[in-house]
Scaffold this active site. Structure first.
Site, PDB file in Angstrom:
ATOM      1  N   GLU A  60      27.054  23.824  20.687  1.00 26.49           N
ATOM      2  CA  GLU A  60      28.335  23.647  21.370  1.00 26.49           C
ATOM      3  C   GLU A  60      29.040  24.985  21.568  1.00 26.49           C
ATOM      4  O   GLU A  60      29.731  25.191  22.578  1.00 26.49           O
ATOM      5  CB  GLU A  60      29.229  22.686  20.581  1.00 26.49           C
ATOM      6  CG  GLU A  60      28.802  21.231  20.640  1.00 26.49           C
ATOM      7  CD  GLU A  60      27.558  20.938  19.807  1.00 26.49           C
ATOM      8  OE1 GLU A  60      26.847  19.963  20.121  1.00 26.49           O
ATOM      9  OE2 GLU A  60      27.297  21.703  18.846  1.00 26.49           O
ATOM     10  N   HIS A 129      30.560  10.032  14.682  1.00 32.58           N
ATOM     11  CA  HIS A 129      30.283   9.776  16.103  1.00 32.58           C
ATOM     12  C   HIS A 129      31.260   8.754  16.691  1.00 32.58           C
ATOM     13  O   HIS A 129      30.939   8.084  17.677  1.00 32.58           O
ATOM     14  CB  HIS A 129      28.854   9.255  16.294  1.00 32.58           C
ATOM     15  CG  HIS A 129      27.787  10.233  15.922  1.00 32.58           C
ATOM     16  ND1 HIS A 129      27.457  10.503  14.622  1.00 32.58           N
ATOM     17  CD2 HIS A 129      26.977  11.006  16.694  1.00 32.58           C
ATOM     18  CE1 HIS A 129      26.473  11.407  14.598  1.00 32.58           C
ATOM     19  NE2 HIS A 129      26.177  11.726  15.841  1.00 32.58           N
TER      20      HIS A 129
END
Length: 323
Positions: A60, A129
């Site tokens: 990321e 998540h």
């Protein structure tokens, strides 16, 4: 009007903007090979090639760092985060670079980056998540934050975000991807910074956004049977927030509630409650109510996850106590 899914609406927005402006490209994990983990980029590589639909390493930091660099060089990147939960890995690139560069250079450059961040509770995905982290970024000057609740707004807000010269975090709820709704064909823009009164009422204002709008509308239907008229405001943009629309509604209904899927503590609801206390307290006939998740990670166990969520019945029960 034709009906398409939320996912198809974002895909249509991407395709139209990439056709319109050759500087627009998308990058992220499994974008070209898989079409995105939720299928929201399917077909783009065939149409635009892998020079503009880029698979990246699992980093990321690299994705956002490259996006910021590309934006400074004149491109208009769209960076996909796979899951919003992973956005913490690249926080320095977001809040120390992306958010501040235009200010620190006195407006001599722009940073037109869109970060797409799938968020929310879905499919028993557990604590890493399932999070809703929009309040983190609404607290950072220099970043705009949007969160559509339906396919039409998903398309219109994404197109507006891509055209904006400022960095934008675009939160897209994972459960919404498969849900259908009417979406205009062709050019359809939703203004950033403008809320939408999706249901008019006279007794209480309820402000929400993203998937929680559905539970708020359920609560409004329940309360209507009790003779309580609910005005529902869909923020659409969290930052900059549409203060005028909220306060105008509160001055009409004299009551305010806010609901979101994110934890209640220190959330968007707290900011809106403070806003009402500072600028409309003389109009309020009852304390402001906030509805949000408990201050704990999202549980994995199905029974606990179900208990963790906010439902329309919970909102209706709380609002009844305001009268």
């Amino acid at each position: 009007m034709r009906e398409i899914t939320f996912s198809q609406a974002t895909l249509e927005a991407m395709s139209e903007e990439m056709e319109r402006d050759s500087r627009v490209f998308v990058m992220g994990e499994d974008i070209a090979r898989q079409g995105g983990i939720f299928g929201q980029f399917k077909g783009l590589p065939d149409k635009f090639g892998t020079d503009r639909v880029l698979d990246t390493p699992i980093s990321e930091t690299a994705i956002i760092g490259a996006a910021v660099g590309a934006a400074l060089a004149g491109m208009r990147p769209v960076a996909d985060m796979h899951f919003a939960d992973f956005i913490g890995v690249c926080m320095d690139e977001i809040f120390n670079q992306m958010a501040k560069i235009r200010y620190m250079f006195g407006g001599q450059t722009t940073v037109p980056v869109v970060v797409r961040a799938p968020d929310g509770i879905a499919s028993r995905a557990a604590a890493q998540h399932s999070q809703s982290v929009e309040a983190w970024f609404a607290h950072i000057p220099g970043i705009k934050v949007v969160a559509p609740s339906n396919p039409a707004d998903a398309k219109g807000l994404l197109k507006s975000a891509i055209r904006d010269d400022n960095p934008i975090i675009y939160f897209e709820n994972k459960i919404l991807y498969k849900q259908k709704g009417p979406v205009p064909e062709g050019e359809h823009l939703v203004p950033i910074g403008k809320a939408n009164v999706i249901r008019e009422g006279k007794d209480v204002t309820v402000v929400s956004y993203s998937i929680m709008i559905q539970q708020v509308l359920k609560a409004a239907d329940i309360l209507e049977k009790d003779g309580i008229s609910v005005e529902v405001i869909d923020l659409r943009t969290i930052s900059p927030i549409d203060k005028e629309t909220i306060l105008e509604s509160v001055k009409k209904t004299h009551r305010l509630a806010i609901a979101h899927e994110a934890v209640k503590s220190f959330g968007v609801g707290a900011e809106i409650a403070a806003m009402a206390a500072e600028e409309a307290i003389g109009y309020l006939d009852a304390p402001v109510l906030r509805f949000g998740a408990p201050f704990t990670p999202v549980p994995f166990a199905p029974t606990l996850e179900d208990a963790y969520k906010v439902y329309g019945e919970d909102i209706a029960k709380g609002i009844r106590k305001m009268f």
